[in-house]
Design an enzyme around this catalytic site. Structure first.
Site, PDB file in Angstrom:
ATOM      1  N   HIS A  18     -11.206   8.069  12.868  1.00 13.57           N
ATOM      2  CA  HIS A  18     -12.396   7.232  13.072  1.00 13.57           C
ATOM      3  C   HIS A  18     -12.074   5.811  13.540  1.00 13.57           C
ATOM      4  CE1 HIS A  18     -15.353   9.780  10.427  1.00 13.57           C
ATOM      5  NE2 HIS A  18     -14.719  10.490  11.343  1.00 13.57           N
ATOM      6  N   ASP A  77       9.449  -6.104   5.089  1.00 11.01           N
ATOM      7  CA  ASP A  77      10.131  -7.229   4.447  1.00 11.01           C
ATOM      8  C   ASP A  77      11.062  -6.636   3.387  1.00 11.01           C
ATOM      9  OD1 ASP A  77       8.526  -6.574   2.281  1.00 11.01           O
ATOM     10  OD2 ASP A  77       7.634  -8.562   2.057  1.00 11.01           O
ATOM     11  N   THR A 108       3.351  -4.335  -1.398  1.00  9.13           N
ATOM     12  CA  THR A 108       2.038  -3.717  -1.619  1.00  9.13           C
ATOM     13  C   THR A 108       1.448  -3.070  -0.374  1.00  9.13           C
ATOM     14  OG1 THR A 108       0.936  -5.776  -1.045  1.00  9.13           O
ATOM     15  CG2 THR A 108       1.451  -5.423  -3.398  1.00  9.13           C
ATOM     16  N   CYS A 114       5.685  -3.379   3.068  1.00 12.77           N
ATOM     17  CA  CYS A 114       6.054  -4.504   2.202  1.00 12.77           C
ATOM     18  C   CYS A 114       5.904  -4.024   0.759  1.00 12.77           C
ATOM     19  CB  CYS A 114       5.249  -5.763   2.518  1.00 12.77           C
ATOM     20  SG  CYS A 114       3.466  -5.659   2.261  1.00 12.77           S
ATOM     21  N   HIS A 158     -17.085   6.671  17.597  1.00 14.98           N
ATOM     22  CA  HIS A 158     -16.088   5.805  16.957  1.00 14.98           C
ATOM     23  C   HIS A 158     -15.480   4.827  17.957  1.00 14.98           C
ATOM     24  CE1 HIS A 158     -16.662   8.226  13.488  1.00 14.98           C
ATOM     25  NE2 HIS A 158     -16.332   9.315  14.143  1.00 14.98           N
TER      26      HIS A 158
HETATM   27  C1  RB5 Z   1       7.237  -9.855  -1.603  1.00 15.27           C
HETATM   28  O1  RB5 Z   1       7.573 -10.209  -2.908  1.00 15.27           O
HETATM   29  C2  RB5 Z   1       5.798  -9.366  -1.554  1.00 15.27           C
HETATM   30  O2  RB5 Z   1       4.924 -10.426  -1.773  1.00 15.27           O
HETATM   31  C3  RB5 Z   1       5.517  -8.698  -0.240  1.00 15.27           C
HETATM   32  O3  RB5 Z   1       6.413  -7.645  -0.051  1.00 15.27           O
HETATM   33  C4  RB5 Z   1       4.148  -8.091  -0.064  1.00 15.27           C
HETATM   34  O4  RB5 Z   1       3.822  -7.262  -1.144  1.00 15.27           O
HETATM   35  C5  RB5 Z   1       3.060  -9.022   0.258  1.00 15.27           C
HETATM   36  O5  RB5 Z   1       1.894  -8.635   0.412  1.00 15.27           O
END
Ligand code: RB5
Length: 145
Positions: free
Chosen positions: A99, A10, A68, A66, A134
Site C-alpha cells: 500500500h 548505527d 529501536t 538502529c 495507493h
Molecule cells: C543508540 O543508542 C540508539 O539511540 C539508536 O540506535 C536508535 O535506537 C535511535 O533511535
C-alpha cells in the site's frame, strides 16, 4: 540492478545488520553496506542520509537498523521520495510494501529478534506494490497537500 539492496546501521543495529547481510547474500542479493563497520558509538542520522541518497539515486530498496528502528525511520523520512517503514511484524511489512510502496525498511535490533527480523526482511522485499488508488495517495504525500 533489480536485486540491489543498500543497507546501513548505527552501533545499536550493527549485529542485526550483519545477520541481514549474510542472509540476503545467501539469497543472491547484491548488498551495498554503507556502515557503520563496528559497534563503536556513531550517529544514526548520518547513516540514514547516506542510505536514503543511494536508494533515491539507484531507484532501489534500502534497509536501516538502529537500536529501536525509530531514529532511522525519522531521519530517512526527511528525504523527499523516501518512504521508510519501521516494522516489528510481518503483516506491517507486507502492507507497507503493498500500500505504501515502502522503499526503506527500518528495524530495531533491541526490539526484534533475528529470526523475526529476517522474516520481516523476506516479506518486505518480495511483496509488490499494488499501485492504483495507493499510487494516488503516495502522489498526494509528495504534493505535500
Ligand atoms: C543508540 O543508542 C540508539 O539511540 C539508536 O540506535 C536508535 O535506537 C535511535 O533511535
Amino acid at each position: 540492478m533489480v536485486n540491489q539492496i543498500i543497507i546501513g546501521s548505527d552501533h545499536g543495529g550493527y549485529r542485526l545488520k550483519n545477520e541481514i547481510i549474510t542472509h540476503l547474500k545467501n539469497l543472491g542479493y547484491e548488498i551495498s553496506d554503507l556502515g557503520c563497520y563496528s559497534t563503536e558509538s556513531c550517529d544514526y542520522p548520518i547513516i540514514a542520509k547516506d542510505v536514503a541518497e543511494e536508494v533515491l539515486a539507484n531507484k532501489c530498496k534500502g534497509i536501516l537498523v538502529c537500536g529501536t528502528g525509530i531514529g532511522m525511520s525519522i531521519a530517512a523520512n526527511r528525504y523527499e521520495g523516501i518512504r521508510a517503514s519501521h516494522c516489528t511484524d510481518t503483516f506491517t511489512a507486507r502492507m507497507t510494501r503493498a500500500h505504501n510502496d515502502s522503499n526503506i525498511l527500518c528495524l530495531g535490533e533491541r526490539i526484534t529478534g533475528t529470526g523475526l527480523a529476517l522474516d520481516i526482511v523476506d516479506i518486505w522485499i518480495k511483496t509488490e506494490f499494488e499501485g492504483g488508488r495507493h499510487q494516488k495517495r503516495i502522489n498526494l504525500i509528495d504534493e505535500r497537500i
